[in-house]
Design a protein around this motif. Structure first.
Motif, PDB file in Angstrom:
ATOM      1  N   SER A  91       3.696  13.010  -7.027  1.00  0.00           N
ATOM      2  CA  SER A  91       4.353  12.696  -8.360  1.00  0.00           C
ATOM      3  C   SER A  91       6.430  12.648  -8.921  1.00  0.00           C
ATOM      4  CB  SER A  91       4.202  13.633 -10.294  1.00  0.00           C
ATOM      5  OG  SER A  91       5.021  14.954 -10.283  1.00  0.00           O
ATOM      6  N   ILE A  92       6.504  11.586  -9.319  1.00  0.00           N
ATOM      7  CA  ILE A  92       7.640  11.345  -9.544  1.00  0.00           C
ATOM      8  C   ILE A  92       8.353  10.854 -10.752  1.00  0.00           C
ATOM      9  CG2 ILE A  92       9.346   9.380  -8.200  1.00  0.00           C
ATOM     10  CD1 ILE A  92       8.141   8.609  -6.318  1.00  0.00           C
ATOM     11  N   ARG A  93       9.320  11.375 -10.748  1.00  0.00           N
ATOM     12  CA  ARG A  93       9.911  11.578 -12.577  1.00  0.00           C
ATOM     13  C   ARG A  93      10.955  11.324 -12.883  1.00  0.00           C
ATOM     14  NH1 ARG A  93      12.459  15.211 -16.864  1.00  0.00           N
ATOM     15  NH2 ARG A  93      12.541  16.351 -15.175  1.00  0.00           N
ATOM     16  N   LEU A  94      11.438   9.493 -13.094  1.00  0.00           N
ATOM     17  CA  LEU A  94      12.747   9.455 -13.256  1.00  0.00           C
ATOM     18  C   LEU A  94      13.380  10.428 -14.249  1.00  0.00           C
ATOM     19  CD1 LEU A  94      14.542   6.899 -12.352  1.00  0.00           C
ATOM     20  CD2 LEU A  94      14.034   5.962 -14.186  1.00  0.00           C
ATOM     21  N   VAL A  95      14.437  10.979 -13.794  1.00  0.00           N
ATOM     22  CA  VAL A  95      15.674  12.043 -15.077  1.00  0.00           C
ATOM     23  C   VAL A  95      16.669  10.558 -15.229  1.00  0.00           C
ATOM     24  CG1 VAL A  95      16.990  13.446 -14.271  1.00  0.00           C
ATOM     25  CG2 VAL A  95      15.323  13.745 -13.026  1.00  0.00           C
ATOM     26  N   GLY A  96      17.493   9.527 -13.796  1.00  0.00           N
ATOM     27  CA  GLY A  96      18.036   8.970 -14.858  1.00  0.00           C
ATOM     28  C   GLY A  96      18.090   7.466 -14.170  1.00  0.00           C
TER      29      GLY A  96
ATOM     30  N   ARG B  50       9.342   1.508 -13.311  1.00  0.00           N
ATOM     31  CA  ARG B  50      10.123   0.490 -13.309  1.00  0.00           C
ATOM     32  C   ARG B  50      11.670   0.176 -13.627  1.00  0.00           C
ATOM     33  NH1 ARG B  50       7.259  -2.150 -18.788  1.00  0.00           N
ATOM     34  NH2 ARG B  50       4.602  -2.318 -17.530  1.00  0.00           N
ATOM     35  N   GLU B  51      12.368   1.731 -13.191  1.00  0.00           N
ATOM     36  CA  GLU B  51      13.487   1.082 -13.946  1.00  0.00           C
ATOM     37  C   GLU B  51      14.128   1.940 -12.555  1.00  0.00           C
ATOM     38  OE1 GLU B  51      11.536   3.289 -15.804  1.00  0.00           O
ATOM     39  OE2 GLU B  51      11.273   1.747 -17.377  1.00  0.00           O
ATOM     40  N   LEU B  52      13.348   2.291 -11.535  1.00  0.00           N
ATOM     41  CA  LEU B  52      13.421   3.214 -10.594  1.00  0.00           C
ATOM     42  C   LEU B  52      14.772   2.240  -9.010  1.00  0.00           C
ATOM     43  CD1 LEU B  52      13.423   5.722  -8.587  1.00  0.00           C
ATOM     44  CD2 LEU B  52      11.724   4.875  -7.464  1.00  0.00           C
ATOM     45  N   SER B  53      15.508   2.431  -8.828  1.00  0.00           N
ATOM     46  CA  SER B  53      16.958   1.951  -7.877  1.00  0.00           C
ATOM     47  C   SER B  53      17.664   2.704  -7.740  1.00  0.00           C
ATOM     48  CB  SER B  53      17.335   0.626  -9.201  1.00  0.00           C
ATOM     49  OG  SER B  53      18.160   1.273  -9.860  1.00  0.00           O
ATOM     50  N   PHE B  54      18.105   1.962  -6.659  1.00  0.00           N
ATOM     51  CA  PHE B  54      19.621   2.797  -6.180  1.00  0.00           C
ATOM     52  C   PHE B  54      20.006   3.380  -7.114  1.00  0.00           C
ATOM     53  CE2 PHE B  54      23.571   2.870  -4.451  1.00  0.00           C
ATOM     54  CZ  PHE B  54      23.420   3.885  -2.976  1.00  0.00           C
ATOM     55  N   GLY B  55      20.302   4.620  -6.634  1.00  0.00           N
ATOM     56  CA  GLY B  55      21.292   5.551  -7.724  1.00  0.00           C
ATOM     57  C   GLY B  55      20.664   6.491  -8.446  1.00  0.00           C
ATOM     58  N   SER B  56      19.216   5.925  -9.042  1.00  0.00           N
ATOM     59  CA  SER B  56      18.784   6.575 -10.183  1.00  0.00           C
ATOM     60  C   SER B  56      18.707   7.951  -9.730  1.00  0.00           C
ATOM     61  CB  SER B  56      17.203   5.846  -9.771  1.00  0.00           C
ATOM     62  OG  SER B  56      17.387   4.489 -10.105  1.00  0.00           O
ATOM     63  N   SER B  57      18.328   8.903 -10.639  1.00  0.00           N
ATOM     64  CA  SER B  57      18.253  10.049 -10.638  1.00  0.00           C
ATOM     65  C   SER B  57      16.836  10.730 -10.130  1.00  0.00           C
ATOM     66  CB  SER B  57      19.057  11.016 -10.939  1.00  0.00           C
ATOM     67  OG  SER B  57      18.781  11.331 -12.385  1.00  0.00           O
TER      68      SER B  57
ATOM     69  N   GLY C 208       1.528   3.202  -6.955  1.00  0.00           N
ATOM     70  CA  GLY C 208       1.552   3.371  -8.490  1.00  0.00           C
ATOM     71  C   GLY C 208       1.952   4.428  -9.033  1.00  0.00           C
ATOM     72  N   LEU C 209       3.126   5.266  -8.244  1.00  0.00           N
ATOM     73  CA  LEU C 209       4.103   6.151  -9.245  1.00  0.00           C
ATOM     74  C   LEU C 209       5.198   6.396  -8.911  1.00  0.00           C
ATOM     75  CD1 LEU C 209       3.198   9.482  -6.588  1.00  0.00           C
ATOM     76  CD2 LEU C 209       2.177   8.517  -8.818  1.00  0.00           C
ATOM     77  N   GLU C 210       5.424   4.124  -8.759  1.00  0.00           N
ATOM     78  CA  GLU C 210       6.700   4.224  -9.184  1.00  0.00           C
ATOM     79  C   GLU C 210       6.885   3.300 -10.773  1.00  0.00           C
ATOM     80  OE1 GLU C 210       9.590   0.134  -7.574  1.00  0.00           O
ATOM     81  OE2 GLU C 210       7.874   0.528  -6.902  1.00  0.00           O
TER      82      GLU C 210
ATOM     83  N   GLU D 170       1.014  -1.158  -0.307  1.00  0.00           N
ATOM     84  CA  GLU D 170      -0.107  -0.201  -0.031  1.00  0.00           C
ATOM     85  C   GLU D 170       0.744   1.525   0.168  1.00  0.00           C
ATOM     86  OE1 GLU D 170      -2.625  -0.423   3.157  1.00  0.00           O
ATOM     87  OE2 GLU D 170      -3.091  -2.234   2.763  1.00  0.00           O
ATOM     88  N   ILE D 171       2.147   0.799  -0.110  1.00  0.00           N
ATOM     89  CA  ILE D 171       2.733   2.521   0.048  1.00  0.00           C
ATOM     90  C   ILE D 171       4.629   2.219   0.340  1.00  0.00           C
ATOM     91  CG2 ILE D 171       4.095   1.967   2.294  1.00  0.00           C
ATOM     92  CD1 ILE D 171       3.185   4.973   2.766  1.00  0.00           C
ATOM     93  N   LEU D 172       4.944   3.324  -0.703  1.00  0.00           N
ATOM     94  CA  LEU D 172       6.169   3.332  -1.163  1.00  0.00           C
ATOM     95  C   LEU D 172       7.396   4.178  -0.603  1.00  0.00           C
ATOM     96  CD1 LEU D 172       8.150   2.640  -3.895  1.00  0.00           C
ATOM     97  CD2 LEU D 172       7.386   4.740  -4.924  1.00  0.00           C
ATOM     98  N   PHE D 173       8.490   3.728   0.056  1.00  0.00           N
ATOM     99  CA  PHE D 173       8.870   4.909   0.903  1.00  0.00           C
ATOM    100  C   PHE D 173      10.388   4.771  -0.424  1.00  0.00           C
ATOM    101  CE2 PHE D 173       6.759   2.970   4.026  1.00  0.00           C
ATOM    102  CZ  PHE D 173       6.551   3.477   4.940  1.00  0.00           C
ATOM    103  N   LEU D 174      10.914   5.520  -0.055  1.00  0.00           N
ATOM    104  CA  LEU D 174      12.045   6.419  -0.629  1.00  0.00           C
ATOM    105  C   LEU D 174      12.926   7.344   0.206  1.00  0.00           C
ATOM    106  CD1 LEU D 174      11.113   8.145  -4.371  1.00  0.00           C
ATOM    107  CD2 LEU D 174      12.044   5.904  -4.405  1.00  0.00           C
TER     108      LEU D 174
END
Length: 125
Positions: A115-120, A85-92, A81-83, A59-63
């Motif tokens: 909102s969460i935007r994956l930059v890199g 797919r490529e989100l991992s340690f070290g991602s910007s 649902g905001l996560e 039910e929840i995502l922690f970053l």
């Protein structure tokens, strides 16, 4: 310091997609500034930095996001649902949402992400 400056420049020039409506009004904060807030308001804020850890539950995502301005990381709480797919340690990432008072005694505030935007991405291999 140099790394955080590069990420900000890359964020400004990397996306040609239109920004969400609330993006124009979101105030850009450094992690250090966000952690120092004593009485969070309902204003939209934006934090840019690198992911230090990711925990996704049902039910929840922690970053934990850090931009180099502090030794501590800012905890981000979001809907899974905001996560991306490529989100991992070290991602910007660029996270927008509202600073709220944290229920935990170890931290003063946390960021409730809208909102969460994956930059890199970060290649962990």
């Amino acid at each position: 310091m140099f790394g955080a400056r590069c990420v900000r420049l890359a964020l400004r020039h990397s996306s040609s997609a239109p920004l969400p409506k609330h993006a124009a009004t979101a105030k850009l904060l450094r992690v250090k500034e966000a952690l120092e807030v004593q009485n969070p308001t309902s204003n939209d804020v934006k934090v840019q930095g690198w992911v230090r850890s990711v925990r996704s539950q049902k039910e929840i995502l922690f970053l934990h996001v850090n931009d180099g301005s502090s030794l501590e990381s800012l905890q981000v709480v979001a809907d899974p649902g905001l996560e991306p797919r490529e989100l991992s340690f070290g991602s910007s990432v660029e996270v927008q949402g509202k600073l709220i008072r944290s229920p935990h005694k170890r931290q003063n505030v946390e960021l409730a992400a809208e909102s969460i935007r994956l930059v890199g991405t970060c290649d962990v291999l």
